[in-house]
Write an enzyme that holds these catalytic residues in place. Structure first.
Site: not given
Length: 262
Positions: A90, A133
């Site tokens: 992430d 993301e």
């Protein structure tokens, strides 16, 4: 005249057959392109969740066969490349990129991150755009003993990269990584399914986030961990199993005892 007519009809039939074959080939190529498109994230060119759901059963079956044929009594078997490693990645503080520079800059960051992840993994591994993301890496034929090497390669690769977002100056970003292994129980691959392992990796990811970001966290079971020790929701029992010494933590963060688990 009859022979000439027959030859003419044969030539015409061959021509029609060639046209049908060519058209069939074009349709097959078009269908394959559509299928590939449906399995690919349009922004990054990486695979998507649908691709993983289609290919993962074959990977799990192969791992199960290998483990069934291996000598479970050998303690050095964990060094053999017979496992799947699931790594959740992430981007740290990604929202601030969109807020400060716009969504196009955020898209550029994700595209360049995809390139970093491709470079850090092998051709046999799969990098999946998990959502937003977040990215999921499936490392095949991997050794859990070397999992920290891959996690650090990803972390350091993102940290060192100069992200070009079109502003004329490089943007520096970091990422957090969480990982775990399949099978979680060596002798019983079916005891903990791959979705549960991904969930464990996700919990490790957020432990890395709460620990300060730009780090990696992974958990692995004790060498004598058994199926009957698995609770219904292992991820909710991580602190207990850590306290009992039934699972261990690997992390690049100093003082891992301070990690917070959700």
């Amino acid at each position: 005249v009859v022979r000439l007519r027959i030859d003419s009809l044969k030539r015409r039939n061959r021509h029609l057959e060639d046209m049908v074959a060519a058209r069939t080939g074009e349709l097959e190529d078009a269908n394959e392109a559509l299928r590939s498109q449906s399995l690919t994230d349009p922004l990054t060119g990486l695979r998507n969740r649908r691709y993983l759901s289609e290919c993962i059963p074959e990977d799990l079956a192969q791992v199960a066969r290998i483990h069934q044929n291996s000598n479970h009594g050998r303690q050095d078997r964990l060094g053999v490349n017979i496992d799947l490693i699931f790594l959740m990645v992430d981007v740290d503080h990604f929202k601030s990129v969109n807020d400060l520079f716009g969504h196009h800059a955020g898209d550029l960051v994700l595209q360049q991150l995809a390139d970093i992840l491709r470079a850090a993994t092998r051709d046999t591994d799969t990098v999946v755009r998990w959502g937003g993301e977040e990215f999921l890496i499936v490392a095949r034929n991997a050794s859990r003993a070397d999992s920290t090497v891959l996690a650090e390669r990803i972390r350091s690769g993102v940290e060192k990269h100069d992200f070009d977002i079109g502003t004329g100056f490089p943007l520096k970003q970091t990422c957090s990584v969480g990982f775990s292994f399949y099978p979680f129980v060596n002798d019983r691959p079916e005891a903990c399914n791959w979705e549960q392992v991904v969930n464990l990796a996700d919990h490790c990811l957020y432990a890395a986030k709460r620990g300060g970001r730009n780090t990696w966290v992974g958990i692995s079971p004790a060498s004598d961990f058994r199926e009957n020790e698995l609770p219904k929701h292992l991820s909710s029992e991580i602190p207990y199993f850590l306290g009992e010494g039934r699972i261990s933590v690997q992390t690049s963060l100093p003082g891992f005892q301070k990690l917070e688990w959700d």
